[in-house]
Design a protein around this motif. Structure first.
Motif, PDB file in Angstrom:
ATOM      1  N   UNK A 250       0.846  -1.191   0.000  1.00 43.15           N
ATOM      2  CA  UNK A 250       0.000   0.000   0.000  1.00 43.15           C
ATOM      3  C   UNK A 250       0.887   1.249   0.000  1.00 43.15           C
ATOM      4  N   UNK A 251       0.506   2.234  -0.784  1.00 40.76           N
ATOM      5  CA  UNK A 251       1.246   3.487  -0.819  1.00 40.76           C
ATOM      6  C   UNK A 251       1.235   4.131   0.564  1.00 40.76           C
ATOM      7  N   UNK A 252       2.407   4.465   1.122  1.00 40.55           N
ATOM      8  CA  UNK A 252       2.441   5.044   2.479  1.00 40.55           C
ATOM      9  C   UNK A 252       1.695   6.365   2.586  1.00 40.55           C
ATOM     10  N   UNK A 253       1.526   7.077   1.477  1.00 43.33           N
ATOM     11  CA  UNK A 253       0.797   8.346   1.518  1.00 43.33           C
ATOM     12  C   UNK A 253      -0.668   8.124   1.856  1.00 43.33           C
ATOM     13  N   UNK A 254      -1.208   6.961   1.514  1.00 43.49           N
ATOM     14  CA  UNK A 254      -2.600   6.653   1.844  1.00 43.49           C
ATOM     15  C   UNK A 254      -2.774   6.625   3.359  1.00 43.49           C
ATOM     16  N   UNK A 255      -1.883   5.911   4.044  1.00 40.88           N
ATOM     17  CA  UNK A 255      -1.956   5.842   5.496  1.00 40.88           C
ATOM     18  C   UNK A 255      -1.700   7.199   6.139  1.00 40.88           C
ATOM     19  N   UNK A 256      -0.870   8.009   5.494  1.00 38.87           N
ATOM     20  CA  UNK A 256      -0.438   9.280   6.080  1.00 38.87           C
ATOM     21  C   UNK A 256      -1.501  10.367   5.967  1.00 38.87           C
ATOM     22  N   UNK A 257      -2.240  10.382   4.865  1.00 42.49           N
ATOM     23  CA  UNK A 257      -3.125  11.515   4.605  1.00 42.49           C
ATOM     24  C   UNK A 257      -4.616  11.170   4.542  1.00 42.49           C
ATOM     25  N   UNK A 258      -4.970   9.924   4.369  1.00 41.31           N
ATOM     26  CA  UNK A 258      -6.385   9.567   4.259  1.00 41.31           C
ATOM     27  C   UNK A 258      -6.951   9.132   5.611  1.00 41.31           C
ATOM     28  N   UNK A 259      -8.220   9.415   5.813  1.00 43.69           N
ATOM     29  CA  UNK A 259      -8.903   8.990   7.030  1.00 43.69           C
ATOM     30  C   UNK A 259      -8.875   7.464   7.132  1.00 43.69           C
ATOM     31  N   UNK A 260      -8.913   6.968   8.350  1.00 47.64           N
ATOM     32  CA  UNK A 260      -8.685   5.542   8.593  1.00 47.64           C
ATOM     33  C   UNK A 260      -9.656   4.647   7.842  1.00 47.64           C
ATOM     34  N   UNK A 261     -10.930   5.053   7.735  1.00 50.22           N
ATOM     35  CA  UNK A 261     -11.902   4.194   7.076  1.00 50.22           C
ATOM     36  C   UNK A 261     -11.605   4.028   5.587  1.00 50.22           C
ATOM     37  N   UNK A 262     -10.938   5.040   4.995  1.00 51.05           N
ATOM     38  CA  UNK A 262     -10.526   4.929   3.595  1.00 51.05           C
ATOM     39  C   UNK A 262      -9.183   4.208   3.488  1.00 51.05           C
ATOM     40  N   UNK A 263      -8.255   4.544   4.375  1.00 49.66           N
ATOM     41  CA  UNK A 263      -6.930   3.928   4.334  1.00 49.66           C
ATOM     42  C   UNK A 263      -6.996   2.427   4.580  1.00 49.66           C
ATOM     43  N   UNK A 264      -7.973   2.001   5.399  1.00 46.90           N
ATOM     44  CA  UNK A 264      -8.110   0.582   5.710  1.00 46.90           C
ATOM     45  C   UNK A 264      -9.039  -0.155   4.742  1.00 46.90           C
TER      46      UNK A 264
ATOM     47  N   UNK B 102      -6.510  13.398  -9.453  1.00 43.89           N
ATOM     48  CA  UNK B 102      -6.268  14.732  -8.891  1.00 43.89           C
ATOM     49  C   UNK B 102      -6.061  14.646  -7.384  1.00 43.89           C
ATOM     50  N   UNK B 103      -6.822  13.787  -6.713  1.00 48.60           N
ATOM     51  CA  UNK B 103      -6.620  13.577  -5.278  1.00 48.60           C
ATOM     52  C   UNK B 103      -5.194  13.099  -5.012  1.00 48.60           C
ATOM     53  N   UNK B 104      -4.726  12.168  -5.821  1.00 45.46           N
ATOM     54  CA  UNK B 104      -3.353  11.682  -5.679  1.00 45.46           C
ATOM     55  C   UNK B 104      -2.327  12.770  -5.911  1.00 45.46           C
ATOM     56  N   UNK B 105      -2.558  13.615  -6.908  1.00 44.88           N
ATOM     57  CA  UNK B 105      -1.636  14.720  -7.174  1.00 44.88           C
ATOM     58  C   UNK B 105      -1.606  15.687  -5.993  1.00 44.88           C
ATOM     59  N   UNK B 106      -2.767  15.976  -5.430  1.00 45.45           N
ATOM     60  CA  UNK B 106      -2.861  16.915  -4.312  1.00 45.45           C
ATOM     61  C   UNK B 106      -2.081  16.402  -3.105  1.00 45.45           C
ATOM     62  N   UNK B 107      -2.257  15.129  -2.785  1.00 48.03           N
ATOM     63  CA  UNK B 107      -1.545  14.531  -1.654  1.00 48.03           C
ATOM     64  C   UNK B 107      -0.035  14.558  -1.889  1.00 48.03           C
ATOM     65  N   UNK B 108       0.382  14.239  -3.100  1.00 46.78           N
ATOM     66  CA  UNK B 108       1.815  14.243  -3.406  1.00 46.78           C
ATOM     67  C   UNK B 108       2.401  15.647  -3.303  1.00 46.78           C
ATOM     68  N   UNK B 109       1.635  16.643  -3.761  1.00 46.34           N
ATOM     69  CA  UNK B 109       2.113  18.027  -3.688  1.00 46.34           C
ATOM     70  C   UNK B 109       2.305  18.453  -2.235  1.00 46.34           C
ATOM     71  N   UNK B 110       1.331  18.150  -1.384  1.00 46.13           N
ATOM     72  CA  UNK B 110       1.454  18.501   0.034  1.00 46.13           C
ATOM     73  C   UNK B 110       2.629  17.782   0.666  1.00 46.13           C
ATOM     74  N   UNK B 111       2.769  16.503   0.375  1.00 45.66           N
ATOM     75  CA  UNK B 111       3.842  15.722   0.975  1.00 45.66           C
ATOM     76  C   UNK B 111       5.219  16.250   0.556  1.00 45.66           C
ATOM     77  N   UNK B 112       5.361  16.624  -0.699  1.00 46.15           N
ATOM     78  CA  UNK B 112       6.637  17.163  -1.166  1.00 46.15           C
ATOM     79  C   UNK B 112       6.948  18.501  -0.505  1.00 46.15           C
ATOM     80  N   UNK B 113       5.936  19.356  -0.373  1.00 48.97           N
ATOM     81  CA  UNK B 113       6.157  20.659   0.265  1.00 48.97           C
ATOM     82  C   UNK B 113       6.507  20.503   1.739  1.00 48.97           C
TER      83      UNK B 113
END
Length: 277
Positions: free
Chosen positions: A1-15, A31-42
């Motif tokens: 599983x992509x670690x960004x999912x666990x890091x940024x998504x609510x538990x019910x979605x991440x699980x 677009x959701x994936x791009x947004x998460x990646x942008x935040x994580x990089x910043x």
């Protein structure tokens, strides 16, 4: 599983207990994936504090993009996302306020709020998801639908010319304007990063595929990958927005000037100190 999912998504979605409502191949999940990646990089670069992030959404499919995220999210009424976002920014001028909106939501019933948010230069950042029609409600014609396109409500072809959101924004004085297609991942992520760091109003338009209704009606292609190929064929890099048979993509405007919230709070401080009665 992509670690960004666990890091940024609510538990019910991440699980995996809940899933997004997006159809297979929809650009909203991309677009959701791009947004998460942008935040994580910043955050990794030490340039962004996501504890001050507030997200406002419009209606329709695009309004569901940020729902799985662990941030403060407000679902606004149809066309009122920027009005709500403005209220948050005025109360919390130190907050970073992002609005996810669709082309129908922002440019039709929400068009008046779009105009005045830009002219005031409210420090709100808008991610406009443009699939060229109303997706969730059945594929009706929208302000961005190409002329002659067959939609659920224009069975003989769309008689109206499409509205270029980027050109309108620039005309109104927007301080950051860019347009990309979801087929260009790195460009989208970099533009979201610039948007998040920008001072003042910013607009990022993402040309996004809807394989169900856009594919069926507007383009005549029902495969997501083929629609993304289609976007690459009809887009061209340029310095000025153009929206027709060919659509210009790129960063069109990027500068800064005093924001609405800065002016308002300066006025409040001046009055509270007795500068004016």
């Amino acid at each position: 599983m992509n670690p960004l999912i666990q890091k940024y998504l609510r538990s019910e979605y991440a699980q995996g207990k809940r899933r997004t409502i997006f159809c297979p191949g929809c650009g909203n999940g991309i677009i959701l994936g791009y947004f998460v990646r942008a935040i994580d990089e910043l955050k990794h670069e030490g340039r962004f504090d996501d504890s001050k992030l507030y997200i406002v959404t419009g209606i329709g499919c695009s309004g569901n993009i940020p729902v799985p995220l662990k941030y403060n999210i407000v679902r606004a009424l149809h066309g009122r996302a920027l009005a709500v976002a403005t209220g948050i920014k005025l109360v919390r001028p130190d907050a970073e306020v992002i609005a996810f909106v669709g082309d129908g939501d922002l440019l039709s019933i929400g068009g008046n709020h779009f105009i005045h948010t830009i002219r005031r230069n409210v420090g709100v950042k808008v991610i406009l998801v443009n699939n060229m029609l109303y997706g969730m409600t059945g594929g009706q014609v929208a302000p961005t639908t190409p002329m002659d396109a067959i939609t659920h409500t224009t069975p003989y072809g769309n008689p109206e010319p499409p509205l270029d959101a980027c050109r309108l924004a620039i005309t109104l004085g927007a301080t950051y304007v860019a347009r990309w297609t979801v087929a260009l991942s790195r460009q989208c992520i970099e533009s979201i990063k610039e948007l998040l760091l920008h001072r003042g109003f910013g607009l990022l338009e993402c040309l996004s595929q809807c394989p169900v209704y856009q594919g069926r009606y507007v383009i005549g292609i029902d495969r997501s990958s083929k629609i993304m190929d289609y976007y690459l064929k009809i887009t061209v890099l340029g310095k000025e927005p153009m929206y027709g048979d060919k659509i210009t993509i790129g960063k069109f405007v990027d500068y800064e000037k005093p924001t609405y919230e800065e002016i308002i709070w300066s006025m409040i401080n001046r009055v509270s100190k007795g500068g004016e009665s």
